[in-house]
Design a protein around this motif. Structure first.
Motif, mmCIF file in Angstrom:
data_model
loop_
_atom_site.group_PDB
_atom_site.id
_atom_site.type_symbol
_atom_site.label_atom_id
_atom_site.label_comp_id
_atom_site.label_asym_id
_atom_site.label_seq_id
_atom_site.Cartn_x
_atom_site.Cartn_y
_atom_site.Cartn_z
ATOM 1 N N ALA A 1 9.830 3.890 -11.207
ATOM 2 C CA ALA A 1 9.017 3.989 -9.944
ATOM 3 C C ALA A 1 8.523 5.211 -9.470
ATOM 4 O O ALA A 1 7.257 5.294 -9.082
ATOM 5 N N GLU A 2 9.303 6.227 -9.552
ATOM 6 C CA GLU A 2 8.655 7.707 -9.522
ATOM 7 C C GLU A 2 7.496 7.954 -10.065
ATOM 8 O O GLU A 2 6.274 8.300 -9.747
ATOM 9 N N ALA A 3 7.490 7.823 -11.384
ATOM 10 C CA ALA A 3 6.319 8.171 -12.262
ATOM 11 C C ALA A 3 5.164 7.272 -11.844
ATOM 12 O O ALA A 3 3.965 7.841 -12.110
ATOM 13 N N LYS A 4 5.653 5.962 -11.860
ATOM 14 C CA LYS A 4 4.440 4.889 -11.618
ATOM 15 C C LYS A 4 3.728 5.387 -10.373
ATOM 16 O O LYS A 4 2.348 5.172 -10.127
ATOM 17 N N LEU A 5 4.472 5.704 -9.147
ATOM 18 C CA LEU A 5 3.861 5.753 -7.878
ATOM 19 C C LEU A 5 3.153 7.169 -7.803
ATOM 20 O O LEU A 5 1.970 7.307 -7.296
ATOM 21 N N ILE A 6 3.451 8.290 -8.736
ATOM 22 C CA ILE A 6 2.648 9.487 -8.812
ATOM 23 C C ILE A 6 1.379 9.310 -9.207
ATOM 24 O O ILE A 6 0.298 9.831 -9.118
ATOM 25 N N THR A 7 1.537 8.217 -10.376
ATOM 26 C CA THR A 7 0.198 8.077 -11.184
ATOM 27 C C THR A 7 -0.677 7.155 -10.158
ATOM 28 O O THR A 7 -1.767 7.748 -10.014
ATOM 29 N N LYS A 8 -0.250 6.356 -9.383
ATOM 30 C CA LYS A 8 -1.104 5.557 -8.317
ATOM 31 C C LYS A 8 -1.779 6.376 -7.021
ATOM 32 O O LYS A 8 -2.678 6.354 -6.973
ATOM 33 N N VAL A 9 -0.922 7.334 -6.826
ATOM 34 C CA VAL A 9 -1.240 8.255 -5.676
ATOM 35 C C VAL A 9 -2.538 9.405 -6.571
ATOM 36 O O VAL A 9 -3.464 9.601 -5.579
ATOM 37 N N SER A 10 -2.058 9.914 -7.516
ATOM 38 C CA SER A 10 -3.028 10.717 -8.485
ATOM 39 C C SER A 10 -4.305 10.180 -8.771
ATOM 40 O O SER A 10 -5.287 10.687 -8.541
ATOM 41 N N LYS A 11 -4.250 8.825 -9.228
ATOM 42 C CA LYS A 11 -5.352 8.367 -9.746
ATOM 43 C C LYS A 11 -6.218 7.200 -9.142
ATOM 44 O O LYS A 11 -7.220 6.710 -9.571
ATOM 45 N N GLY A 12 -5.531 6.670 -8.178
ATOM 46 C CA GLY A 12 -6.022 5.589 -7.371
ATOM 47 C C GLY A 12 -5.205 4.233 -7.690
ATOM 48 O O GLY A 12 -4.704 4.287 -8.904
ATOM 49 N N SER A 13 -5.595 3.529 -6.933
ATOM 50 C CA SER A 13 -4.939 1.970 -7.127
ATOM 51 C C SER A 13 -5.607 1.103 -6.539
ATOM 52 O O SER A 13 -6.111 1.348 -5.309
ATOM 53 N N LYS A 14 -5.521 -0.314 -7.191
ATOM 54 C CA LYS A 14 -6.385 -1.439 -6.468
ATOM 55 C C LYS A 14 -5.602 -2.530 -6.781
ATOM 56 O O LYS A 14 -5.276 -2.709 -8.083
ATOM 57 N N GLY A 15 -5.534 -3.567 -6.015
ATOM 58 C CA GLY A 15 -4.984 -5.020 -6.329
ATOM 59 C C GLY A 15 -3.465 -5.046 -6.163
ATOM 60 O O GLY A 15 -2.909 -6.248 -6.230
ATOM 61 N N VAL A 16 -2.823 -4.156 -6.076
ATOM 62 C CA VAL A 16 -1.241 -4.134 -6.036
ATOM 63 C C VAL A 16 -0.933 -4.786 -4.606
ATOM 64 O O VAL A 16 0.064 -5.791 -4.393
ATOM 65 N N TRP A 17 -1.669 -4.239 -3.507
ATOM 66 C CA TRP A 17 -1.317 -4.763 -1.995
ATOM 67 C C TRP A 17 -2.696 -5.225 -1.398
ATOM 68 O O TRP A 17 -2.492 -5.526 -0.156
ATOM 69 N N GLY A 18 -3.429 -5.967 -2.242
ATOM 70 C CA GLY A 18 -4.563 -6.599 -1.678
ATOM 71 C C GLY A 18 -5.735 -6.068 -2.217
ATOM 72 O O GLY A 18 -5.724 -5.457 -3.501
ATOM 73 N N ASN A 19 -7.065 -6.551 -1.800
ATOM 74 C CA ASN A 19 -8.060 -5.940 -2.466
ATOM 75 C C ASN A 19 -8.767 -4.558 -1.829
ATOM 76 O O ASN A 19 -9.675 -3.970 -2.517
ATOM 77 N N MET A 20 -8.077 -3.931 -0.915
ATOM 78 C CA MET A 20 -8.289 -2.727 -0.460
ATOM 79 C C MET A 20 -7.839 -1.613 -1.500
ATOM 80 O O MET A 20 -6.613 -1.561 -1.844
ATOM 81 N N ALA A 21 -8.995 -0.676 -1.862
ATOM 82 C CA ALA A 21 -8.325 0.048 -3.047
ATOM 83 C C ALA A 21 -7.828 1.476 -2.258
ATOM 84 O O ALA A 21 -8.399 1.820 -1.153
ATOM 85 N N MET A 22 -7.017 2.143 -3.142
ATOM 86 C CA MET A 22 -6.590 3.397 -2.511
ATOM 87 C C MET A 22 -7.255 4.395 -3.433
ATOM 88 O O MET A 22 -6.977 4.304 -4.841
ATOM 89 N N PRO A 23 -8.068 5.237 -2.965
ATOM 90 C CA PRO A 23 -8.781 6.293 -3.844
ATOM 91 C C PRO A 23 -7.759 7.369 -4.351
ATOM 92 O O PRO A 23 -6.760 7.418 -3.840
ATOM 93 N N ALA A 24 -8.013 7.912 -5.465
ATOM 94 C CA ALA A 24 -7.476 8.884 -6.082
ATOM 95 C C ALA A 24 -7.208 9.775 -4.987
ATOM 96 O O ALA A 24 -8.187 10.344 -4.257
ATOM 97 N N GLN A 25 -6.242 10.693 -5.015
ATOM 98 C CA GLN A 25 -5.980 11.670 -3.950
ATOM 99 C C GLN A 25 -5.615 13.216 -4.616
ATOM 100 O O GLN A 25 -5.411 13.202 -5.736
ATOM 101 N N SER A 26 -6.352 14.026 -3.912
ATOM 102 C CA SER A 26 -6.409 15.264 -4.411
ATOM 103 C C SER A 26 -5.204 16.339 -3.980
ATOM 104 O O SER A 26 -5.232 17.822 -4.068
ATOM 105 N N ALA A 27 -4.227 15.764 -3.702
ATOM 106 C CA ALA A 27 -2.897 16.758 -3.157
ATOM 107 C C ALA A 27 -2.605 17.440 -4.616
ATOM 108 O O ALA A 27 -2.762 17.050 -5.730
ATOM 109 N N LYS A 28 -1.834 18.477 -4.118
ATOM 110 C CA LYS A 28 -1.021 19.213 -5.419
ATOM 111 C C LYS A 28 -0.050 18.408 -5.818
ATOM 112 O O LYS A 28 0.479 17.711 -5.447
#
Length: 133
Positions: A91-118
């Motif tokens: 879970a931790e590695a999977k979510l780090i990737t989703k936050v870092s690179k963005g994600s779409k389709g897991v929670w609906g059609n709204m995409a989460m863009p890649a985040q530029s946090a450290k």
């Protein structure tokens, strides 16, 4: 160094709670429910992240613009994310990737863009999110 980090955390928490009465602050205060801190794990020896520090880190990285702790905003509530991924070994590695690179389709059609946090901030935020009950 740890004293400086601690003092910075206390100062940030004070600013967070004593900040202006803007709409964003009101939303953050409304969803800032007490949650358990992340326990240090033997593998990582990381210090626990307090509730105030976790919320401040999410706020600093604008996560609370689209997410709340316990309800859907644009994206899912963090407690729902924790419940969905908590039992997954990766879970931790999977979510780090989703936050870092963005994600779409897991929670609906709204995409989460890649985040530029450290990267360290992303890891801390993911650990904090996964600790939600």
């Amino acid at each position: 160094m740890r004293n400086i980090q601690w003092m910075t955390s206390v100062l940030m928490a004070g600013i967070f709670y004593a900040g202006s009465a803007s709409a964003a602050d009101t939303v953050v205060d409304a969803v800032a429910t007490p949650v358990s801190a992340i326990a240090a794990t033997p593998e990582t020896k990381e210090a626990a992240l307090s509730d105030a520090d976790g919320i401040a880190l999410l706020k600093k990285n604008n996560c609370l613009t689209c997410h709340a702790m316990d309800k859907k905003v644009l994206g899912p509530g963090f407690k729902n994310v924790a419940a969905k991924y908590r039992e997954q070994a990766d879970a931790e590695a999977k979510l780090i990737t989703k936050v870092s690179k963005g994600s779409k389709g897991v929670w609906g059609n709204m995409a989460m863009p890649a985040q530029s946090a450290k990267p360290d901030d992303i890891k801390s935020m993911v650990k904090f999110i996964l600790s939600q009950k």
